[in-house]
Design a protein around this motif. Structure first.
Motif, PDB file in Angstrom:
ATOM      1  N   TYR A   8       0.827  -1.198   0.000  1.00 52.76           N
ATOM      2  CA  TYR A   8       0.000   0.000   0.000  1.00 52.76           C
ATOM      3  C   TYR A   8       0.865   1.252   0.000  1.00 52.76           C
ATOM      4  CZ  TYR A   8       1.069   0.075   4.993  1.00 52.76           C
ATOM      5  OH  TYR A   8       1.724   0.113   6.187  1.00 52.76           O
ATOM      6  N   MET A  10       0.594   5.241   1.420  1.00 58.37           N
ATOM      7  CA  MET A  10      -0.071   6.289   2.192  1.00 58.37           C
ATOM      8  C   MET A  10       0.495   7.626   1.725  1.00 58.37           C
ATOM      9  SD  MET A  10      -1.978   4.590   4.342  1.00 58.37           S
ATOM     10  CE  MET A  10      -2.468   5.840   5.540  1.00 58.37           C
ATOM     11  N   VAL A  27      -6.988  -3.295   6.389  1.00 57.95           N
ATOM     12  CA  VAL A  27      -7.925  -2.419   7.099  1.00 57.95           C
ATOM     13  C   VAL A  27      -7.356  -2.001   8.451  1.00 57.95           C
ATOM     14  CG1 VAL A  27     -10.224  -2.252   8.125  1.00 57.95           C
ATOM     15  CG2 VAL A  27      -9.941  -3.331   5.885  1.00 57.95           C
ATOM     16  N   ILE A  30      -4.133   0.348   8.034  1.00 59.67           N
ATOM     17  CA  ILE A  30      -4.459   1.717   7.617  1.00 59.67           C
ATOM     18  C   ILE A  30      -5.174   2.448   8.756  1.00 59.67           C
ATOM     19  CG2 ILE A  30      -5.659   3.143   5.923  1.00 59.67           C
ATOM     20  CD1 ILE A  30      -3.111   1.408   4.959  1.00 59.67           C
ATOM     21  N   PHE A  31      -6.060   1.754   9.466  1.00 59.33           N
ATOM     22  CA  PHE A  31      -6.714   2.349  10.631  1.00 59.33           C
ATOM     23  C   PHE A  31      -5.657   2.849  11.616  1.00 59.33           C
ATOM     24  CE2 PHE A  31      -8.357   2.113  14.939  1.00 59.33           C
ATOM     25  CZ  PHE A  31      -9.552   2.817  14.846  1.00 59.33           C
ATOM     26  N   ARG A  34      -3.931   5.976  10.243  1.00 59.65           N
ATOM     27  CA  ARG A  34      -4.852   7.128  10.256  1.00 59.65           C
ATOM     28  C   ARG A  34      -5.055   7.689  11.660  1.00 59.65           C
ATOM     29  NH1 ARG A  34      -8.661   7.647   5.908  1.00 59.65           N
ATOM     30  NH2 ARG A  34     -10.267   8.128   7.422  1.00 59.65           N
ATOM     31  N   ARG A  49      -3.596   9.196   4.394  1.00 54.58           N
ATOM     32  CA  ARG A  49      -4.497   8.925   3.276  1.00 54.58           C
ATOM     33  C   ARG A  49      -4.008   7.700   2.498  1.00 54.58           C
ATOM     34  NH1 ARG A  49      -5.693  13.646  -1.029  1.00 54.58           N
ATOM     35  NH2 ARG A  49      -6.213  14.663   0.928  1.00 54.58           N
ATOM     36  N   LEU A  50      -4.846   6.667   2.406  1.00 53.08           N
ATOM     37  CA  LEU A  50      -4.531   5.495   1.579  1.00 53.08           C
ATOM     38  C   LEU A  50      -4.829   5.859   0.131  1.00 53.08           C
ATOM     39  CD1 LEU A  50      -3.836   2.443   1.233  1.00 53.08           C
ATOM     40  CD2 LEU A  50      -6.300   2.009   1.525  1.00 53.08           C
ATOM     41  N   ASP A  90      -8.877   9.249  -0.881  1.00 55.41           N
ATOM     42  CA  ASP A  90      -8.576   8.344   0.227  1.00 55.41           C
ATOM     43  C   ASP A  90      -9.412   7.083   0.017  1.00 55.41           C
ATOM     44  OD1 ASP A  90      -8.073   7.013   2.579  1.00 55.41           O
ATOM     45  OD2 ASP A  90      -8.451   8.753   3.860  1.00 55.41           O
ATOM     46  N   TYR A  92      -9.592   4.443   1.962  1.00 56.29           N
ATOM     47  CA  TYR A  92      -9.873   3.693   3.189  1.00 56.29           C
ATOM     48  C   TYR A  92     -11.338   3.273   3.304  1.00 56.29           C
ATOM     49  CZ  TYR A  92     -10.216   2.341   8.045  1.00 56.29           C
ATOM     50  OH  TYR A  92     -10.470   1.634   9.196  1.00 56.29           O
ATOM     51  N   ASP A  93     -12.244   4.179   3.043  1.00 61.92           N
ATOM     52  CA  ASP A  93     -13.669   3.827   3.179  1.00 61.92           C
ATOM     53  C   ASP A  93     -14.070   2.697   2.249  1.00 61.92           C
ATOM     54  OD1 ASP A  93     -14.129   5.642   5.196  1.00 61.92           O
ATOM     55  OD2 ASP A  93     -14.868   7.215   3.869  1.00 61.92           O
ATOM     56  N   ALA A  96     -12.693  -0.516   4.059  1.00 62.30           N
ATOM     57  CA  ALA A  96     -13.141  -0.727   5.433  1.00 62.30           C
ATOM     58  C   ALA A  96     -14.596  -1.186   5.514  1.00 62.30           C
ATOM     59  CB  ALA A  96     -12.966   0.551   6.254  1.00 62.30           C
TER      60      ALA A  96
END
Length: 98
Positions: A8, A10, A27, A30-31, A34, A49-50, A90, A92-93, A96
């Motif tokens: 990944y 960032m 997940v 990255i959590f 963040r 930011r992923l 980003d 991430y959402d 996730a």
């Protein structure tokens, strides 16, 4: 996410500071980045930011890819990010959510 390992990238923002890493739990990793629970480069430079990730069958291939990418010129990494995510959104959402 069915595969077992990830590489990944960032970023601190669009065209900002970037960090390349690998993990078996994207997940969670990255959590942690963040939320600043991981000390080091990403926390110090606000890389929250992923912006890019890649799926691998095993952690060894992900780590090898990570090490190779860390040797790349910045322009090559930017090209990789913008090939997947031209707006540096980003991601991430997207990962996730179940």
């Amino acid at each position: 996410m069915e595969r077992s390992a990830f590489v990944y990238i960032m970023a601190s923002g669009h065209n900002g500071t970037i960090y390349v890493g690998s993990t078996t739990d994207l997940v969670k990793r990255i959590f942690d980045h963040r939320n600043g629970t991981v000390d080091g480069f990403t926390k110090e430079r606000n890389c929250h930011r992923l912006v890019w990730y890649e799926v691998h069958d095993d952690i060894n291939s992900a780590r090898l890819r990570e090490r190779r990418m860390k040797e790349w010129k910045r322009a090559w990494k930017l090209r990789e990010i913008e090939g997947l995510n031209p707006d540096w959104d980003d991601l991430y959402d997207r990962i996730a959510r179940p």
